[in-house]
Design a protein around this motif. Structure first.
Motif, PDB file in Angstrom:
ATOM      1  N   LEU A 342       9.857   0.257   0.375  1.00  0.00           N
ATOM      2  CA  LEU A 342       8.646  -0.471   0.616  1.00  0.00           C
ATOM      3  C   LEU A 342       7.559   0.612   0.734  1.00  0.00           C
ATOM      4  O   LEU A 342       6.396   0.362   0.282  1.00  0.00           O
ATOM      5  CB  LEU A 342       8.602  -1.192   2.020  1.00  0.00           C
ATOM      6  CG  LEU A 342       9.763  -2.544   1.913  1.00  0.00           C
ATOM      7  CD1 LEU A 342      10.116  -3.094   3.411  1.00  0.00           C
ATOM      8  CD2 LEU A 342       9.041  -3.591   0.827  1.00  0.00           C
ATOM      9  N   ARG A 343       7.812   1.689   1.336  1.00  0.00           N
ATOM     10  CA  ARG A 343       6.722   2.711   1.392  1.00  0.00           C
ATOM     11  C   ARG A 343       6.438   3.266   0.006  1.00  0.00           C
ATOM     12  O   ARG A 343       4.905   3.425  -0.175  1.00  0.00           O
ATOM     13  CB  ARG A 343       7.154   3.881   2.353  1.00  0.00           C
ATOM     14  CG  ARG A 343       7.255   3.421   3.750  1.00  0.00           C
ATOM     15  CD  ARG A 343       7.490   4.750   4.619  1.00  0.00           C
ATOM     16  NE  ARG A 343       7.373   4.304   6.204  1.00  0.00           N
ATOM     17  CZ  ARG A 343       6.524   4.033   6.862  1.00  0.00           C
ATOM     18  NH1 ARG A 343       5.297   3.918   6.512  1.00  0.00           N
ATOM     19  NH2 ARG A 343       6.776   3.658   8.217  1.00  0.00           N
ATOM     20  N   ALA A 344       7.358   3.272  -0.868  1.00  0.00           N
ATOM     21  CA  ALA A 344       6.915   3.706  -2.346  1.00  0.00           C
ATOM     22  C   ALA A 344       6.017   2.642  -2.914  1.00  0.00           C
ATOM     23  O   ALA A 344       5.092   3.037  -3.593  1.00  0.00           O
ATOM     24  CB  ALA A 344       8.020   3.790  -3.098  1.00  0.00           C
ATOM     25  N   ALA A 352      -0.510  -6.932   0.688  1.00  0.00           N
ATOM     26  CA  ALA A 352      -0.128  -7.707   1.830  1.00  0.00           C
ATOM     27  C   ALA A 352       1.305  -8.048   2.003  1.00  0.00           C
ATOM     28  O   ALA A 352       1.887  -7.850   3.181  1.00  0.00           O
ATOM     29  CB  ALA A 352      -0.969  -8.967   1.710  1.00  0.00           C
ATOM     30  N   GLU A 353       1.816  -8.372   1.024  1.00  0.00           N
ATOM     31  CA  GLU A 353       3.457  -8.868   1.187  1.00  0.00           C
ATOM     32  C   GLU A 353       4.269  -7.492   1.331  1.00  0.00           C
ATOM     33  O   GLU A 353       5.278  -7.564   2.359  1.00  0.00           O
ATOM     34  CB  GLU A 353       3.761  -9.587  -0.140  1.00  0.00           C
ATOM     35  CG  GLU A 353       3.098 -10.920  -0.284  1.00  0.00           C
ATOM     36  CD  GLU A 353       3.635 -11.848   0.637  1.00  0.00           C
ATOM     37  OE1 GLU A 353       4.657 -11.908   1.344  1.00  0.00           O
ATOM     38  OE2 GLU A 353       2.880 -12.930   0.893  1.00  0.00           O
ATOM     39  N   ASP A 354       3.810  -6.471   0.880  1.00  0.00           N
ATOM     40  CA  ASP A 354       4.567  -5.278   1.401  1.00  0.00           C
ATOM     41  C   ASP A 354       4.489  -4.855   2.709  1.00  0.00           C
ATOM     42  O   ASP A 354       5.354  -4.330   3.267  1.00  0.00           O
ATOM     43  CB  ASP A 354       4.382  -4.169   0.180  1.00  0.00           C
ATOM     44  CG  ASP A 354       4.976  -4.633  -1.234  1.00  0.00           C
ATOM     45  OD1 ASP A 354       5.919  -5.247  -1.289  1.00  0.00           O
ATOM     46  OD2 ASP A 354       4.525  -4.087  -1.932  1.00  0.00           O
ATOM     47  N   HIS A 355       3.121  -4.689   3.272  1.00  0.00           N
ATOM     48  CA  HIS A 355       2.950  -4.486   4.494  1.00  0.00           C
ATOM     49  C   HIS A 355       3.532  -5.300   5.496  1.00  0.00           C
ATOM     50  O   HIS A 355       4.166  -5.203   6.568  1.00  0.00           O
ATOM     51  CB  HIS A 355       1.351  -4.631   4.876  1.00  0.00           C
ATOM     52  CG  HIS A 355       0.576  -3.443   4.372  1.00  0.00           C
ATOM     53  ND1 HIS A 355       0.745  -2.290   4.809  1.00  0.00           N
ATOM     54  CD2 HIS A 355      -0.426  -3.281   3.243  1.00  0.00           C
ATOM     55  CE1 HIS A 355      -0.015  -1.320   4.142  1.00  0.00           C
ATOM     56  NE2 HIS A 355      -0.822  -1.912   3.322  1.00  0.00           N
ATOM     57  N   LEU A 356       3.637  -6.818   5.271  1.00  0.00           N
ATOM     58  CA  LEU A 356       4.389  -7.783   5.909  1.00  0.00           C
ATOM     59  C   LEU A 356       5.763  -7.367   5.990  1.00  0.00           C
ATOM     60  O   LEU A 356       6.548  -7.248   7.140  1.00  0.00           O
ATOM     61  CB  LEU A 356       4.068  -9.024   5.421  1.00  0.00           C
ATOM     62  CG  LEU A 356       4.903 -10.349   6.010  1.00  0.00           C
ATOM     63  CD1 LEU A 356       4.482 -10.281   7.535  1.00  0.00           C
ATOM     64  CD2 LEU A 356       4.282 -11.741   5.633  1.00  0.00           C
ATOM     65  N   ALA A 357       6.549  -6.981   4.844  1.00  0.00           N
ATOM     66  CA  ALA A 357       7.814  -6.782   4.883  1.00  0.00           C
ATOM     67  C   ALA A 357       8.121  -5.626   5.571  1.00  0.00           C
ATOM     68  O   ALA A 357       9.161  -5.433   6.400  1.00  0.00           O
ATOM     69  CB  ALA A 357       8.315  -6.716   3.289  1.00  0.00           C
ATOM     70  N   LEU A 358       7.325  -4.748   5.567  1.00  0.00           N
ATOM     71  CA  LEU A 358       7.620  -3.335   6.510  1.00  0.00           C
ATOM     72  C   LEU A 358       7.270  -3.566   7.906  1.00  0.00           C
ATOM     73  O   LEU A 358       8.141  -2.861   8.497  1.00  0.00           O
ATOM     74  CB  LEU A 358       6.792  -2.249   5.534  1.00  0.00           C
ATOM     75  CG  LEU A 358       7.104  -0.773   6.328  1.00  0.00           C
ATOM     76  CD1 LEU A 358       8.279  -0.290   6.180  1.00  0.00           C
ATOM     77  CD2 LEU A 358       5.810   0.081   5.628  1.00  0.00           C
ATOM     78  N   ALA A 371       4.862  -0.904  13.406  1.00  0.00           N
ATOM     79  CA  ALA A 371       4.793  -2.159  12.965  1.00  0.00           C
ATOM     80  C   ALA A 371       3.524  -2.843  13.043  1.00  0.00           C
ATOM     81  O   ALA A 371       3.170  -3.666  11.994  1.00  0.00           O
ATOM     82  CB  ALA A 371       5.904  -3.186  13.436  1.00  0.00           C
ATOM     83  N   ARG A 372       2.857  -2.319  14.124  1.00  0.00           N
ATOM     84  CA  ARG A 372       1.786  -3.108  14.414  1.00  0.00           C
ATOM     85  C   ARG A 372       0.687  -2.921  13.132  1.00  0.00           C
ATOM     86  O   ARG A 372      -0.260  -3.728  12.693  1.00  0.00           O
ATOM     87  CB  ARG A 372       1.103  -2.826  15.882  1.00  0.00           C
ATOM     88  CG  ARG A 372      -0.268  -3.387  16.120  1.00  0.00           C
ATOM     89  CD  ARG A 372      -0.901  -2.884  17.412  1.00  0.00           C
ATOM     90  NE  ARG A 372      -2.035  -3.582  17.564  1.00  0.00           N
ATOM     91  CZ  ARG A 372      -3.006  -3.151  18.502  1.00  0.00           C
ATOM     92  NH1 ARG A 372      -2.799  -2.101  19.034  1.00  0.00           N
ATOM     93  NH2 ARG A 372      -4.053  -3.906  18.642  1.00  0.00           N
ATOM     94  N   ALA A 378      -1.569  -6.200   6.631  1.00  0.00           N
ATOM     95  CA  ALA A 378      -1.369  -7.506   6.216  1.00  0.00           C
ATOM     96  C   ALA A 378      -2.390  -8.741   6.269  1.00  0.00           C
ATOM     97  O   ALA A 378      -2.784  -9.395   5.298  1.00  0.00           O
ATOM     98  CB  ALA A 378      -0.127  -8.074   6.360  1.00  0.00           C
ATOM     99  N   VAL A 379      -2.720  -8.809   7.639  1.00  0.00           N
ATOM    100  CA  VAL A 379      -3.938  -9.727   7.782  1.00  0.00           C
ATOM    101  C   VAL A 379      -5.238  -9.437   7.468  1.00  0.00           C
ATOM    102  O   VAL A 379      -5.774 -10.398   7.018  1.00  0.00           O
ATOM    103  CB  VAL A 379      -3.783  -9.882   9.635  1.00  0.00           C
ATOM    104  CG1 VAL A 379      -5.149 -10.780  10.019  1.00  0.00           C
ATOM    105  CG2 VAL A 379      -2.561 -10.507  10.129  1.00  0.00           C
ATOM    106  N   ARG A 380      -5.559  -8.312   7.166  1.00  0.00           N
ATOM    107  CA  ARG A 380      -6.736  -7.936   6.884  1.00  0.00           C
ATOM    108  C   ARG A 380      -6.723  -8.263   5.393  1.00  0.00           C
ATOM    109  O   ARG A 380      -7.748  -8.564   4.753  1.00  0.00           O
ATOM    110  CB  ARG A 380      -7.166  -6.453   6.897  1.00  0.00           C
ATOM    111  CG  ARG A 380      -7.748  -6.235   8.232  1.00  0.00           C
ATOM    112  CD  ARG A 380      -8.078  -4.600   8.507  1.00  0.00           C
ATOM    113  NE  ARG A 380      -7.288  -3.667   8.371  1.00  0.00           N
ATOM    114  CZ  ARG A 380      -6.495  -3.191   9.359  1.00  0.00           C
ATOM    115  NH1 ARG A 380      -6.828  -3.513  10.812  1.00  0.00           N
ATOM    116  NH2 ARG A 380      -5.509  -2.257   9.394  1.00  0.00           N
ATOM    117  N   LEU A 381      -5.550  -8.028   4.442  1.00  0.00           N
ATOM    118  CA  LEU A 381      -5.515  -8.210   3.240  1.00  0.00           C
ATOM    119  C   LEU A 381      -5.475  -9.761   2.621  1.00  0.00           C
ATOM    120  O   LEU A 381      -6.015  -9.975   1.881  1.00  0.00           O
ATOM    121  CB  LEU A 381      -4.373  -7.524   2.318  1.00  0.00           C
ATOM    122  CG  LEU A 381      -4.475  -6.050   2.346  1.00  0.00           C
ATOM    123  CD1 LEU A 381      -3.272  -5.364   1.983  1.00  0.00           C
ATOM    124  CD2 LEU A 381      -5.691  -5.456   1.664  1.00  0.00           C
TER     125      LEU A 381
END
Length: 519
Positions: A342-344, A352-358, A371-372, A378-381
Motif C-alpha cells: 500500500l505504501r508502494a 484516496a482508496e489507497d489512503h483509506l485502505a492503509l 492512521a489518522r 482520503a477525505v481531502r482527496l
C-alpha cells in the motif's frame, strides 16, 4: 434449337447465378495488406495463413475446389476479423469463385459488406446466402437491419416476420421491431417492443437510447430522461455462431483484453478469467494482462491465484500502481506485507482508496495516530466518500477524540443523509457518547427506527435497542435484543444468541438501563 439440359442440381444453378451477382469484382487480385500496426502474434498469424494460400496456388489443379475455397475462406475470415476489409472482400470472392455453393463464404461476404456500409451489395449477398440456406433466421434479421437503415420499414418487418417464423424466441427481433416502430413514430409500439427486449436481455444497454426517444415521443419526459441516462454500448443481435467464430479468429493481448473487459463488466467473471488468461499467454511479459487476470480471479474468490497474478505483475513492472494497490488490499492476513504494498502504491499515485485502505490497516494494528493522517488525506482527496469519512470517525474514536468524531460523523451525515452506514454510526454514537450530558437519545431513536424500517439488519436492530435503552424504553430495548438472539439461533450461533439474551435480561432490570451508566 434445343438447349442442352444441365446435369447440375437446380439449387446449385441458382447459387451460381446469385454468386455471380454479388461478385462483380471477385477475380481482382487479393491485396497483401500492411501488417505493421498489428501485434506481432497477429501479424505472424496472417502471414502464415497467406503463406498457406500461396502454397496451394502453386499446386494448381492438384488442389480440389473445396480445398481452394477453404484456404481462401480462412484467410478472408482472418482479414475480416482484423478489419482489413479490402483484402477480406477479395479473399471471400476467391473462396466463392472456387465453391459458389458454400453458403459460409457468401454469408461472411454479406456481413463484411454490411459493416463497410455497402448496403445494397450486402443485401444481395444475404439473398444469395438465403438461396442456399433459406431457414437461417439471423440472415433474415440482417436483411431487416439493412431495410431499416434504408427507411424501407415495411420491408424490414417482412424480413423480421421470416426470421420469427424460423425462431420466434430471439430477443433481438423485439429490439429491431421497436426501432422500426420508432422510425415510423409509433411510440407506444416502440416502447412495448424495446421494453420486452430489455426484459429478456437487461444487459442490452444500447436499447435505452431508442427507448428514451420513444418515451419522449409519448410525452413522458421523466421516463425519457431516465432511459437516456441509462444508455450504454452493449447492443443486441441474434445468437450467431458464425460471428462468434469470426471474432474468435483474432489473437493478441489487446483482443483478449477487450473480451475480458466486456465479460467482466457483465459480471461473467469465469469468461473474463479465460480471456485475460489468454491475454497473458499472448503477452507473457505484460504486467497489465496479469493485473487484469488477478482482478477477475479475486472476484471469484480465487484469492491465492489473484495474489500470484499481482506478484507476477510487480515482478514485470515494479511501478505498477494497480498491482501494488490490489495486492495490499488482498493480503489482509499479512499486515506487514500489505502495508509495504500500500505504501508502494501511494508512492506512485496519491490515491484516496489507497489512503483509506492503509488507514484501516493501521487502525486495526493499533496505530491510530498514523492512521489518522491517511484517513484525513482520503477525505481531502474524496470529500464525498462516505467510507473515507466513516474511517476518519473510527480513527478519531480510537484516539479518544470523541468530540471531533461526533462533529465528523455529523458532517458525513449531512453529505449523505440516506447512507445507512453513516446513519447507523451516528445513531450509535448519539446513544452511547461517553459524556452522558451530550447524548441525544431521542434523535438516536429517530435515526435507528428509520434504519430498521428500511432494512432490519442485525446491526440496525442493535443500534435501535441501544438507543431505546438510552431514553429509558428498557422493555422495548430488551425485546429487540431477543429478536437478534433468534436470528443467531437460526444462524446456528448459540454463543452469540446466549449473549444477546443475557443483555436482554439485563435491560429488563431497568429503568434506568442507559448504556454504560450504572442504575
Amino acid at each position: 434449337m434445343t438447349m442442352p439440359r444441365s446435369n447440375r442440381h437446380p439449387m446449385l444453378v441458382v447459387a451460381t447465378v446469385l454468386a455471380c451477382v454479388v461478385l462483380s469484382h471477385a477475380h481482382a487480385e487479393v491485396p497483401t495488406p500492411d501488417l505493421a500496426s498489428l501485434e506481432p502474434a497477429a501479424a505472424e498469424q496472417l502471414r502464415a495463413a497467406r503463406g498457406d494460400v500461396e502454397e496451394l496456388i502453386t499446386m494448381g489443379n492438384a488442389v480440389t475446389p473445396a480445398g481452394r475455397a477453404d484456404a481462401w475462406g480462412r484467410l478472408a475470415q482472418l482479414y475480416h476479423a482484423y478489419r482489413l476489409d479490402d483484402a477480406a472482400l477479395a479473399a471471400y470472392g476467391e473462396a466463392i469463385t472456387a465453391r459458389p455453393d458454400d453458403v459460409r463464404w457468401v454469408f461472411y461476404r454479406g456481413r463484411l459488406l454490411q459493416t463497410m456500409g455497402q448496403l445494397d451489395a450486402a443485401d444481395q449477398a444475404y439473398a444469395a446466402a438465403l438461396a442456399l440456406q433459406a431457414d437461417d433466421a439471423p440472415t433474415h434479421f440482417y436483411r431487416a437491419e439493412i431495410a431499416l437503415a434504408q427507411n424501407a420499414l415495411d420491408l424490414a418487418n417482412e424480413h423480421l416476420d421470416k426470421a420469427a417464423a424460423i425462431d420466434p424466441s430471439i430477443p433481438a427481433l423485439a429490439a429491431l421491431r421497436g426501432e422500426i416502430a420508432l422510425a415510423a413514430e409509433r411510440w407506444q409500439e416502440a416502447v412495448d417492443h424495446l421494453e420486452a427486449a430489455l426484459t429478456a436481455v437487461p444487459d442490452a444497454s444500447r436499447l435505452y437510447h431508442p427507448l428514451g426517444l420513444a418515451y419522449r415521443g409519448l410525452g413522458d419526459l421523466d421516463r425519457a430522461r431516465e432511459a437516456l441516462a441509462a444508455r450504454g454500448e452493449v447492443g443486441l443481435r441474434p445468437p450467431d455462431e458464425r460471428l462468434d467464430a469470426l471474432s474468435g479468429q483474432r489473437v493478441g493481448e489487446r483482443v483478449f483484453t477487450l473480451r475480458g473487459r466486456i465479460a467482466y463488466d457483465r459480471e461473467r467473471y469465469d469468461d473474463a478469467i479465460e480471456a485475460f488468461g489468454r491475454a497473458v499467454e499472448a503477452a507473457p511479459d505484460s504486467a497489465g494482462a496479469r493485473v487484469n487476470l488477478g482482478t477477475a480471479l479475486a472476484q471469484t474468490g480465487s484469492l491465492d491465484e489473484a495474489i500470484d497474478a499481482y506478484r507476477a505483475a510487480i515482478t514485470l513492472d515494479p511501478e505498477s500502481h494497480i498491482a501494488h494497490s490490489n495486492l495490499g488490499r488482498l493480503l489482509v492476513d499479512d499486515p506487514v506485507i500489505a502495508e509495504t504494498h500500500l505504501r508502494a502504491a501511494l508512492a506512485l499515485v496519491d490515491d484516496a482508496e489507497d489512503h483509506l485502505a492503509l488507514a484501516k490497516l493501521l487502525r486495526r494494528t493499533n496505530r491510530p495516530e498514523e492512521a489518522r493522517a491517511h484517513a484525513a488525506q482520503a477525505v481531502r482527496l474524496a470529500p464525498g466518500s462516505s467510507p473515507a469519512r466513516l474511517e476518519e470517525v473510527r480513527v478519531l474514536l480510537a484516539l479518544g477524540r470523541n468530540s471531533q468524531a461526533l462533529a465528523a460523523i455529523e458532517i458525513a451525515h449531512g453529505l449523505a443523509p440516506t447512507d445507512a452506514r453513516v446513519g447507523a454510526l451516528l445513531a450509535n454514537l448519539l446513544a452511547i457518547y461517553p459524556d452522558p450530558d451530550r447524548r441525544d437519545g431521542a434523535r438516536a431513536v429517530e435515526l435507528a427506527e428509520a434504519l430498521v424500517e428500511a432494512a432490519a439488519t442485525v446491526e440496525h436492530v442493535l443500534v435501535l435497542s441501544t438507543a431505546l435503552a438510552e431514553v429509558g424504553r428498557c422493555t422495548e430495548a430488551a425485546d429487540w435484543r431477543d429478536k437478534v438472539a433468534t436470528t443467531y439461533d437460526n444462524a446456528d450461533d448459540p454463543r452469540a444468541a446466549a449473549r444477546m439474551r443475557q443483555e436482554a435480561e439485563a435491560l429488563r432490570t431497568g429503568p434506568p438501563c442507559r448504556p454504560g451508566i450504572d442504575g
